[in-house]
Design a protein around this motif. Structure first.
Motif, PDB file in Angstrom:
ATOM      1  N   VAL A   1       0.818  -1.219   0.000  1.00  0.00           N
ATOM      2  CA  VAL A   1       0.000   0.000   0.000  1.00  0.00           C
ATOM      3  C   VAL A   1       0.852   1.271   0.000  1.00  0.00           C
ATOM      4  O   VAL A   1       0.576   2.212  -0.746  1.00  0.00           O
ATOM      5  CB  VAL A   1      -0.980   0.006   1.196  1.00  0.00           C
ATOM      6  CG1 VAL A   1      -1.630   1.373   1.391  1.00  0.00           C
ATOM      7  CG2 VAL A   1      -2.044  -1.058   1.008  1.00  0.00           C
ATOM      8  N   PHE A   2       1.909   1.303   0.811  1.00  0.00           N
ATOM      9  CA  PHE A   2       2.667   2.535   0.968  1.00  0.00           C
ATOM     10  C   PHE A   2       3.906   2.644   0.086  1.00  0.00           C
ATOM     11  O   PHE A   2       4.480   3.722  -0.014  1.00  0.00           O
ATOM     12  CB  PHE A   2       3.062   2.736   2.437  1.00  0.00           C
ATOM     13  CG  PHE A   2       1.874   3.055   3.302  1.00  0.00           C
ATOM     14  CD1 PHE A   2       1.179   4.240   3.149  1.00  0.00           C
ATOM     15  CD2 PHE A   2       1.442   2.146   4.251  1.00  0.00           C
ATOM     16  CE1 PHE A   2       0.084   4.531   3.932  1.00  0.00           C
ATOM     17  CE2 PHE A   2       0.338   2.429   5.044  1.00  0.00           C
ATOM     18  CZ  PHE A   2      -0.344   3.622   4.883  1.00  0.00           C
ATOM     19  N   PHE A   3       4.329   1.546  -0.541  1.00  0.00           N
ATOM     20  CA  PHE A   3       5.542   1.639  -1.335  1.00  0.00           C
ATOM     21  C   PHE A   3       5.431   0.952  -2.697  1.00  0.00           C
ATOM     22  O   PHE A   3       5.598   1.586  -3.736  1.00  0.00           O
ATOM     23  CB  PHE A   3       6.727   1.065  -0.540  1.00  0.00           C
ATOM     24  CG  PHE A   3       8.025   1.122  -1.292  1.00  0.00           C
ATOM     25  CD1 PHE A   3       8.633   2.336  -1.577  1.00  0.00           C
ATOM     26  CD2 PHE A   3       8.633  -0.042  -1.735  1.00  0.00           C
ATOM     27  CE1 PHE A   3       9.819   2.385  -2.282  1.00  0.00           C
ATOM     28  CE2 PHE A   3       9.817  -0.003  -2.438  1.00  0.00           C
ATOM     29  CZ  PHE A   3      10.411   1.212  -2.717  1.00  0.00           C
ATOM     30  N   LEU A   4       5.153  -0.321  -2.697  1.00  0.00           N
ATOM     31  CA  LEU A   4       5.249  -1.108  -3.927  1.00  0.00           C
ATOM     32  C   LEU A   4       4.249  -0.714  -4.999  1.00  0.00           C
ATOM     33  O   LEU A   4       4.577  -0.726  -6.188  1.00  0.00           O
ATOM     34  CB  LEU A   4       5.114  -2.597  -3.611  1.00  0.00           C
ATOM     35  CG  LEU A   4       6.206  -3.175  -2.718  1.00  0.00           C
ATOM     36  CD1 LEU A   4       5.924  -4.633  -2.410  1.00  0.00           C
ATOM     37  CD2 LEU A   4       7.577  -2.991  -3.333  1.00  0.00           C
ATOM     38  N   ARG A   5       3.047  -0.354  -4.622  1.00  0.00           N
ATOM     39  CA  ARG A   5       2.029  -0.051  -5.637  1.00  0.00           C
ATOM     40  C   ARG A   5       2.378   1.172  -6.475  1.00  0.00           C
ATOM     41  O   ARG A   5       1.822   1.366  -7.547  1.00  0.00           O
ATOM     42  CB  ARG A   5       0.660   0.114  -5.007  1.00  0.00           C
ATOM     43  CG  ARG A   5       0.480   1.391  -4.228  1.00  0.00           C
ATOM     44  CD  ARG A   5      -0.898   1.477  -3.670  1.00  0.00           C
ATOM     45  NE  ARG A   5      -1.054   2.682  -2.911  1.00  0.00           N
ATOM     46  CZ  ARG A   5      -2.204   3.235  -2.649  1.00  0.00           C
ATOM     47  NH1 ARG A   5      -3.310   2.683  -3.084  1.00  0.00           N
ATOM     48  NH2 ARG A   5      -2.260   4.325  -1.935  1.00  0.00           N
ATOM     49  N   ASN A   6       3.304   1.996  -6.000  1.00  0.00           N
ATOM     50  CA  ASN A   6       3.721   3.170  -6.757  1.00  0.00           C
ATOM     51  C   ASN A   6       4.838   2.866  -7.749  1.00  0.00           C
ATOM     52  O   ASN A   6       5.191   3.726  -8.551  1.00  0.00           O
ATOM     53  CB  ASN A   6       4.164   4.280  -5.797  1.00  0.00           C
ATOM     54  CG  ASN A   6       3.013   4.746  -4.929  1.00  0.00           C
ATOM     55  OD1 ASN A   6       1.888   4.891  -5.379  1.00  0.00           O
ATOM     56  ND2 ASN A   6       3.286   4.950  -3.649  1.00  0.00           N
ATOM     57  N   LEU A   7       5.389   1.665  -7.690  1.00  0.00           N
ATOM     58  CA  LEU A   7       6.444   1.279  -8.616  1.00  0.00           C
ATOM     59  C   LEU A   7       5.820   0.787  -9.926  1.00  0.00           C
ATOM     60  O   LEU A   7       4.858   0.006  -9.895  1.00  0.00           O
ATOM     61  CB  LEU A   7       7.312   0.177  -8.013  1.00  0.00           C
ATOM     62  CG  LEU A   7       8.042   0.527  -6.715  1.00  0.00           C
ATOM     63  CD1 LEU A   7       8.771  -0.703  -6.180  1.00  0.00           C
ATOM     64  CD2 LEU A   7       9.012   1.676  -6.935  1.00  0.00           C
ATOM     65  N   PRO A   8       6.357   1.213 -11.057  1.00  0.00           N
ATOM     66  CA  PRO A   8       5.773   0.798 -12.350  1.00  0.00           C
ATOM     67  C   PRO A   8       5.685  -0.721 -12.530  1.00  0.00           C
ATOM     68  O   PRO A   8       4.714  -1.219 -13.097  1.00  0.00           O
ATOM     69  CB  PRO A   8       6.714   1.411 -13.390  1.00  0.00           C
ATOM     70  CG  PRO A   8       7.362   2.555 -12.690  1.00  0.00           C
ATOM     71  CD  PRO A   8       7.450   2.163 -11.237  1.00  0.00           C
TER      72      PRO A   8
ATOM     73  N   ILE B   1       3.417  -9.638 -11.669  1.00  0.00           N
ATOM     74  CA  ILE B   1       4.280  -9.228 -10.558  1.00  0.00           C
ATOM     75  C   ILE B   1       3.504  -9.211  -9.249  1.00  0.00           C
ATOM     76  O   ILE B   1       4.000  -9.673  -8.211  1.00  0.00           O
ATOM     77  CB  ILE B   1       4.914  -7.852 -10.843  1.00  0.00           C
ATOM     78  CG1 ILE B   1       5.766  -7.905 -12.123  1.00  0.00           C
ATOM     79  CG2 ILE B   1       5.713  -7.357  -9.650  1.00  0.00           C
ATOM     80  CD1 ILE B   1       6.905  -8.901 -12.088  1.00  0.00           C
ATOM     81  N   VAL B   2       2.283  -8.691  -9.279  1.00  0.00           N
ATOM     82  CA  VAL B   2       1.456  -8.660  -8.062  1.00  0.00           C
ATOM     83  C   VAL B   2       1.156 -10.092  -7.609  1.00  0.00           C
ATOM     84  O   VAL B   2       1.211 -10.405  -6.416  1.00  0.00           O
ATOM     85  CB  VAL B   2       0.168  -7.839  -8.291  1.00  0.00           C
ATOM     86  CG1 VAL B   2      -0.757  -7.923  -7.084  1.00  0.00           C
ATOM     87  CG2 VAL B   2       0.511  -6.390  -8.591  1.00  0.00           C
ATOM     88  N   PHE B   3       0.866 -10.961  -8.573  1.00  0.00           N
ATOM     89  CA  PHE B   3       0.637 -12.369  -8.237  1.00  0.00           C
ATOM     90  C   PHE B   3       1.882 -12.982  -7.591  1.00  0.00           C
ATOM     91  O   PHE B   3       1.797 -13.651  -6.557  1.00  0.00           O
ATOM     92  CB  PHE B   3       0.241 -13.171  -9.480  1.00  0.00           C
ATOM     93  CG  PHE B   3       0.225 -14.655  -9.226  1.00  0.00           C
ATOM     94  CD1 PHE B   3      -0.831 -15.254  -8.566  1.00  0.00           C
ATOM     95  CD2 PHE B   3       1.289 -15.446  -9.635  1.00  0.00           C
ATOM     96  CE1 PHE B   3      -0.837 -16.614  -8.309  1.00  0.00           C
ATOM     97  CE2 PHE B   3       1.293 -16.812  -9.379  1.00  0.00           C
ATOM     98  CZ  PHE B   3       0.223 -17.398  -8.725  1.00  0.00           C
ATOM     99  N   LEU B   4       3.048 -12.762  -8.199  1.00  0.00           N
ATOM    100  CA  LEU B   4       4.284 -13.334  -7.664  1.00  0.00           C
ATOM    101  C   LEU B   4       4.617 -12.778  -6.274  1.00  0.00           C
ATOM    102  O   LEU B   4       5.165 -13.497  -5.434  1.00  0.00           O
ATOM    103  CB  LEU B   4       5.443 -13.096  -8.635  1.00  0.00           C
ATOM    104  CG  LEU B   4       5.386 -13.924  -9.922  1.00  0.00           C
ATOM    105  CD1 LEU B   4       6.496 -13.496 -10.879  1.00  0.00           C
ATOM    106  CD2 LEU B   4       5.451 -15.406  -9.636  1.00  0.00           C
ATOM    107  N   TYR B   5       4.289 -11.510  -6.033  1.00  0.00           N
ATOM    108  CA  TYR B   5       4.489 -10.911  -4.715  1.00  0.00           C
ATOM    109  C   TYR B   5       3.697 -11.685  -3.660  1.00  0.00           C
ATOM    110  O   TYR B   5       4.199 -12.015  -2.587  1.00  0.00           O
ATOM    111  CB  TYR B   5       4.073  -9.437  -4.757  1.00  0.00           C
ATOM    112  CG  TYR B   5       4.100  -8.726  -3.432  1.00  0.00           C
ATOM    113  CD1 TYR B   5       5.291  -8.522  -2.748  1.00  0.00           C
ATOM    114  CD2 TYR B   5       2.932  -8.231  -2.865  1.00  0.00           C
ATOM    115  CE1 TYR B   5       5.319  -7.854  -1.530  1.00  0.00           C
ATOM    116  CE2 TYR B   5       2.946  -7.563  -1.658  1.00  0.00           C
ATOM    117  CZ  TYR B   5       4.138  -7.378  -0.996  1.00  0.00           C
ATOM    118  OH  TYR B   5       4.159  -6.722   0.207  1.00  0.00           O
ATOM    119  N   HIS B   6       2.446 -12.001  -3.987  1.00  0.00           N
ATOM    120  CA  HIS B   6       1.602 -12.735  -3.044  1.00  0.00           C
ATOM    121  C   HIS B   6       1.992 -14.208  -2.970  1.00  0.00           C
ATOM    122  O   HIS B   6       2.034 -14.790  -1.881  1.00  0.00           O
ATOM    123  CB  HIS B   6       0.125 -12.584  -3.413  1.00  0.00           C
ATOM    124  CG  HIS B   6      -0.441 -11.294  -2.956  1.00  0.00           C
ATOM    125  ND1 HIS B   6      -1.040 -11.145  -1.738  1.00  0.00           N
ATOM    126  CD2 HIS B   6      -0.470 -10.074  -3.545  1.00  0.00           C
ATOM    127  CE1 HIS B   6      -1.420  -9.892  -1.585  1.00  0.00           C
ATOM    128  NE2 HIS B   6      -1.080  -9.221  -2.675  1.00  0.00           N
TER     129      HIS B   6
END
Length: 173
Positions: free
Chosen positions: A25-32, A39-44
């Protein structure tokens, strides 16, 4: 001792899940790079695997019933959290309704023909993005100007079809 150990692991796993969410919420979502579904799937997925491995190893070494139950609870909780997050992320990225409402918010009244033309182009763009995404996953390939399913794509479609059968779902669209 047992109660202290339970509280320790409960807090530890809770902080892990909360930290995972807050990091996004505070950092990663702002990265392209985090604008991509894969990428979001792999993060989870990576977080889920890490929690599962650490929790299982910890449970093995302590061999306490309450710790095994706590481990299973947090593995399941992470699964529910990740699936819910990914579903909401996907809906927010691809929702025509939200895009149309934002368009009205920015432009006020719009002629019907202009609206249809604008969102027909958007639909084509979204379709192309989806095709590129499943191509990048190796589920389809482009041959002689035609899309064809790959072996992995065929396997995955059969898997999903079996889930539809098991759930007795009558109309998959």
């Amino acid at each position: 001792m047992e109660n202290d150990l339970f509280l320790y692991f409960f807090k530890l796993y809770s902080l892990y899940l909360i930290g995972h969410f807050l990091l996004y919420v505070f950092f990663l979502r702002n990265l392209p790079i985090f604008q991509k579904e894969k990428i979001v799937f792999l993060y989870h997925f990576g977080s889920f695997v890490l929690l599962t491995i650490v929790a299982c190893i910890t449970s093995y070494f302590y061999m306490q019933d309450f710790l095994i139950e706590t481990t299973l609870f947090f593995i399941c909780l992470h699964g529910i959290y990740s699936l819910s997050f990914l579903e909401l992320w996907s809906l927010s990225q691809g929702s025509y309704s939200l895009t149309i409402l934002n368009y009205f918010k920015q432009n006020g009244a719009v002629r019907k023909g202009d609206l249809v033309e604008k969102f027909a182009q958007l639909g084509e763009q979204k379709k192309n993005n989806r095709l590129e995404g499943i191509r990048d996953l190796g589920l389809i390939k482009l041959e002689n100007d035609s899309w064809k399913i790959t072996g992995n794509g065929l396997w995955l479609s059969k898997f999903f079809k079996s889930l539809l059968f098991l759930s007795n779902f009558k109309n998959s669209g």
